[in-house]
Design an enzyme around this catalytic site. Structure first.
Site, mmCIF file in Angstrom:
data_model
loop_
_atom_site.group_PDB
_atom_site.id
_atom_site.type_symbol
_atom_site.label_atom_id
_atom_site.label_comp_id
_atom_site.label_asym_id
_atom_site.label_seq_id
_atom_site.Cartn_x
_atom_site.Cartn_y
_atom_site.Cartn_z
ATOM 1 N N VAL A 22 0.906 -1.147 0.000
ATOM 2 C CA VAL A 22 0.000 0.000 0.000
ATOM 3 C C VAL A 22 0.951 1.203 0.000
ATOM 4 O O VAL A 22 1.521 1.552 1.024
ATOM 5 C CB VAL A 22 -0.947 -0.003 1.212
ATOM 6 C CG1 VAL A 22 -1.838 1.235 1.204
ATOM 7 C CG2 VAL A 22 -1.799 -1.274 1.219
ATOM 8 N N PRO A 23 1.164 1.820 -1.165
ATOM 9 C CA PRO A 23 2.341 2.657 -1.432
ATOM 10 C C PRO A 23 2.305 4.075 -0.861
ATOM 11 O O PRO A 23 2.236 5.068 -1.597
ATOM 12 C CB PRO A 23 2.384 2.681 -2.959
ATOM 13 C CG PRO A 23 0.947 2.608 -3.357
ATOM 14 C CD PRO A 23 0.308 1.686 -2.344
ATOM 15 N N CYS A 24 2.420 4.187 0.456
ATOM 16 C CA CYS A 24 2.408 5.514 1.084
ATOM 17 C C CYS A 24 3.601 6.365 0.644
ATOM 18 O O CYS A 24 3.539 7.592 0.734
ATOM 19 C CB CYS A 24 2.348 5.387 2.598
ATOM 20 S SG CYS A 24 3.618 4.325 3.315
ATOM 21 N N HIS A 25 4.648 5.729 0.127
ATOM 22 C CA HIS A 25 5.793 6.501 -0.376
ATOM 23 C C HIS A 25 5.421 7.322 -1.612
ATOM 24 O O HIS A 25 6.138 8.244 -1.981
ATOM 25 C CB HIS A 25 6.975 5.573 -0.688
ATOM 26 C CG HIS A 25 6.688 4.544 -1.734
ATOM 27 N ND1 HIS A 25 6.023 3.365 -1.442
ATOM 28 C CD2 HIS A 25 6.954 4.517 -3.059
ATOM 29 C CE1 HIS A 25 5.906 2.652 -2.558
ATOM 30 N NE2 HIS A 25 6.469 3.329 -3.557
#
Length: 176
Positions: A136-139
């Site tokens: 889940v790509p919070c970056h």
């Protein structure tokens, strides 16, 4: 709550990552060197019995390894959202479903896109509490005037590395 959780680790260029996988999917991912007691906190949060099941963890660990090697752009493993609140689930789910590899969205854009009424500043807190980073790509959530913060790996430098891997940022001369 019934069920079990299996744990596995994978070495990455940003450090060792621990993955927690339930019968429903990956419920937690984190850097072991960044967070002491990570496994214990995941176990407590999940409230599930731990089992040894490499067959369950291998798909997640394999996809993480392929991602870090630059060979995987979309994760196919199922996600178990049980460590998120309903608002976190909506914001993180919107991110997961709408911001693909090599793309980024600002905190404010994600706030609007999620339809939660959560202000941009609070979106940063939700990203910092994301129990399933990378998958889940919070970056991929950035500030309107720069990269913004990042609580994983080695902080903002890890965020820069991930966004460079994905081609969102241009590599510097010393990037490897």
């Amino acid at each position: 709550m019934t069920g079990t959780v299996a744990f596995g680790v994978v070495q990455t260029p940003l450090g060792e990552m621990l993955a927690a996988v339930t019968e429903d999917g990956v419920a937690g991912v984190g850097w072991t060197h960044r967070s002491t007691g990570l496994k214990a906190r995941m176990l407590e949060g999940l409230g599930l019995a731990e089992i040894d099941d490499p067959g369950r963890t291998e798909p997640v660990l394999g996809e993480l390894a392929e991602y870090y090697a630059g060979r995987l752009r979309t994760f196919g493993v199922p996600v178990d959202w049980r460590l998120t609140s309903p608002v976190q689930r909506r914001v993180l789910g919107t991110l997961y479903e709408t911001v693909g590899y090599g793309k980024a969205v600002t905190y404010g854009e994600l706030a609007t896109r999620s339809g939660t009424g959560v202000p941009a500043r609070a979106i940063g807190s939700i990203m910092g509490a994301n129990p399933i980073p990378i998958i889940v790509p919070c970056h991929r959530v950035v500030a309107g005037n720069g990269l913004g913060g990042f609580s994983g790996g080695e902080g903002v430098e890890s965020k820069r590395w991930l966004l460079t891997l994905e081609g969102y940022l241009q590599p510097t001369l010393d990037w490897d």
